[in-house]
Write an enzyme that holds these catalytic residues in place. Structure first.
Site, mmCIF file in Angstrom:
data_model
loop_
_atom_site.group_PDB
_atom_site.id
_atom_site.type_symbol
_atom_site.label_atom_id
_atom_site.label_comp_id
_atom_site.label_asym_id
_atom_site.label_seq_id
_atom_site.Cartn_x
_atom_site.Cartn_y
_atom_site.Cartn_z
ATOM 1 N N ASP A 52 0.797 -1.236 0.000
ATOM 2 C CA ASP A 52 0.000 0.000 0.000
ATOM 3 C C ASP A 52 0.826 1.281 0.000
ATOM 4 O OD1 ASP A 52 -2.282 -1.507 0.015
ATOM 5 O OD2 ASP A 52 -2.740 -1.206 2.123
ATOM 6 N N ASP A 102 -9.526 -6.195 8.665
ATOM 7 C CA ASP A 102 -8.890 -5.090 7.946
ATOM 8 C C ASP A 102 -8.903 -3.803 8.754
ATOM 9 O OD1 ASP A 102 -8.367 -6.506 5.519
ATOM 10 O OD2 ASP A 102 -10.477 -6.318 4.993
#
Length: 659
Positions: free
Chosen positions: A167, A392
């Site tokens: 990310d 998450d």
């Protein structure tokens, strides 16, 4: 929502050590090399570490023992994770457990290196402990201690696969520097260079250890699959791979779809399908001009683009399939209606998210393909890097000392933002902090697994293998490819695909009963077999064997010829994207081709994919890439490009030559 905006999407206890290793299924031609000697694909012929902490959580869930023996990655997401605690294993404890599981055989242990300064600048759920300027701490307190442990001779026989800082770099492409979805945090990280330099430092430090295999994050197709993101992402990864003393030699490959939900394959549509006279790439809000529909196609294209950008030709790609199965009652069984592009894609897509930008604890998701070595051309393995059942992010604000914030994309009541097209988040309720065990999510993944999990609460328990494919034959050859076809297998629960073997090596997979094996050597004989897979994960016996010999490099006795057609795919005034299709109109396979034209206006190519180009004034020449020069008689290939324009955008007349 405009295509310009949407194309810049952002998606972002302890138990006894298990004594049995999980070995990924792969046909082996020879014994694997010692781990201390670098191998091309670390997963081939090797067992893979089963994290006993994750396995204990999974086995404690109803039906979870059906998958608790699967290998998952160990996440080093803060400095304290290196040493561990009284309730969690540290890095040495995991490596010691891996040595025990390996029992002297080739063995992979998978680590996620994830604690950059200002980590994950476009999301709050996974923000880390280090501030944006704390690169010195990242080096001395995080990377250096990890490197010291990994270099211990006690672990020299392990193949240590590291996923480097997911990310991070993709965020600099889509969420920084004046993009429509830029954030102040991402702008800061792009300006100070700490993402690029941190990744470069990690690659250099860990890459110096002989048995470490570094894979860097390539996002996923719903994040970087647009023309405006794809090339810049590859270039940025190359910049990071050559920063802080690193070289591209420290990059063994890339990983895509990490901790995400994008479907491995979309069997019922492609972005180029035409509905109501227009390609769905232009008319479907789900696709929205993206060049890719699924992760396998994206991963293979990303690899080729990276090689063209200067990465080693042997790089491979990992695909995280831990949560992208999308099975269950809502899984489509065929294409959608052809009343419109939206109806066609939405009715047939496997990925059932509300929008491809949704990334947090997705409702309806299922376990995907089980970890498998070398499942397709250019793919080193399907892996479970995100351990299924680990959250998450929290559904609501939870005080913590892990540096993890509350992100509204994890709130099931949230109505969205520009990054997800202002859609609902699609998140499950009552989720704990990122990385913490989320029982309801695990049960959801188990129920919706595809292929289904035997005994997994909703999947089929069928154990009957499909019949072997029959009538395998070679249908065409060129100097660099062999095309095959076969008769479909029959099965109790339905065939989901076919695996194609060249000799004993798995070279690719197909959902239809045909496959083309490319990148071969001219005037060489090859032997093939095919096996079928079904929805329960059973594999058939091999088909009959067929041999085929590639043509000579001269292309035979026929004449080579080609035509080229030009189409503008998007135009925003100051610039545009265009696609060119090259078709072999000759009587022999091509080995190379060239397309030329002269602009009528002031157009200037800024980037081009699937070929090489030169432009001198208004004159443009495009030649094939190394992998698409061979076109069978009647076959086609394509290239595309982005260009700037300050005048009338008149389509040029193209000239195509081939040899």
């Amino acid at each position: 929502m405009s295509g310009q905006l949407l194309r810049r999407l952002r998606t972002a206890a302890a138990a006894a050590v298990l004594s049995a290793a999980t070995v990924l299924p792969i046909a082996m031609a020879a014994p694997a090399a010692h781990a201390a000697t670098k191998v091309d694909n670390p997963y081939v012929g090797a067992g893979v570490y089963v994290n006993p902490e994750w396995a204990a959580h999974a086995a404690a869930e109803p039906g979870g023992s059906a998958v608790s023996n699967q290998p998952t990655a160990v996440w080093l997401d803060r400095i304290a994770a290196i040493s561990g605690s009284s309730s969690s294993m540290g890095l040495r404890a995991h490596l010691n457990a891996a040595v025990t599981q390996a029992a002297g055989k080739p063995f992979v242990v998978q680590l996620v290196i994830y604690d950059l300064p200002g980590r994950d600048c476009a999301a709050l759920a996974s923000n880390g402990e280090l501030g944006p300027t704390e690169l010195p701490r990242y080096k001395s307190e995080f990377i250096d201690p990890i490197a010291t442990i990994l270099a211990d001779p006690a672990y020299a026989n392990l193949r240590i696969v590291t996923t480097i800082e997911i990310d991070s770099l993709p965020n600099l492409v889509t969420n920084a520097g004046g993009t429509a979805t830029a954030t102040a945090a991402c702008d800061t990280m792009k300006a100070n260079g700490n993402y690029v330099n941190g990744v470069g430092y990690a690659l250099a430090k860990l890459g110096a250890i002989p048995n470490v295999y570094n894979y860097i994050d390539g996002g996923h197709h719903g994040w970087l699959g647009w023309d405006s993101n794809f090339d810049p992402a590859v270039q940025l990864l190359h910049q990071a791979a050559t920063a802080s003393g690193s070289t591209v030699a420290n990059v063994h490959g890339f990983i895509v779809n990490t901790a995400n939900y994008s479907a491995l394959k979309e069997p019922y549509f492609t972005v180029d399908d035409v509905v109501a006279g227009q390609p769905v790439r232009a008319t479907s809000k789900w696709v929205d001009w993206n060049r890719y529909a699924d992760e396998l196609g994206y991963a293979q294209a990303f690899r080729q683009k990276a090689i063209a950008a200067g990465f080693d030709s042997g790089v491979g790609v990992l695909i995280d399939t831990s949560r992208n199965g999308w099975g269950g009652a809502n899984r489509p069984t065929g294409p959608g209606p052809t009343t419109s592009g939206d109806a066609y894609v939405n009715g047939g897509r496997i990925d059932r998210r509300l929008q491809a930008g949704n990334w947090c604890n997705q409702s309806g998701a299922g376990l995907g393909e089980r970890p498998t070595a070398a499942p397709a051309a250019g793919i080193d393995a399907y892996v479970w890097v995100k351990p299924p059942g680990e959250s998450d992010g929290a559904s609501s604000q939870i005080a913590n000392d892990e540096g993890k914030g509350f992100d509204r994309m994890c709130d099931p009541t949230y109505t969205g933002n520009a990054r997800n097209g202002n859609n609902m988040s699609g998140a499950l309720p009552n989720a704990p902090l990122a990385g913490h065990w989320f029982s309801a999510q695990f049960q959801e993944l188990l129920k919706n697994a595809y292929p289904p999990v035997s005994g997994g609460g909703g999947g089929t328990s069928d154990t009957t293998a499909p019949t072997a494919p029959t009538a395998l034959k070679s249908t065409a050859t060129t100097a660099s490819s062999v095309s095959l076809s076969w008769t479909a297998s029959t099965d109790n629960v339905g065939v989901t695909g076919y695996d194609v073997y060249r000799g004993t090596t798995l070279v690719g997979s197909a959902t239809a009963t045909s496959y083309t094996d490319s990148g071969l050597t001219a005037s060489t004989a090859y032997s093939y077999t095919v096996k079928a897979r079904d929805a329960a994960g059973n594999v058939s016996a091999a088909s009959n064997s067929v041999s085929a010999t590639t043509a000579s490099s001269g292309g035979g006795t026929g004449n080579a010829g080609c035509t080229a057609t030009y189409k503008v795919s998007s135009d925003w005034g100051a610039g545009f994207n265009a696609d060119v299709t090259v078709t072999n109109t000759g009587t022999a396979a091509t080995t190379s081709w060239k397309v030329t034209w002269t602009w009528a206006g002031s157009q200037q190519i800024t980037n081009l994919w699937n070929g090489s180009y030169t432009q001198s004034g208004k004159a443009v020449t495009v030649t094939n890439a190394s992998y698409n020069g061979a076109i069978a008689v009647g076959g086609s290939t394509a290239f595309g490009f982005g260009a700037s324009n300050s005048g009338t955008n008149t389509a040029p007349t193209l000239t195509c030559t081939a040899s």
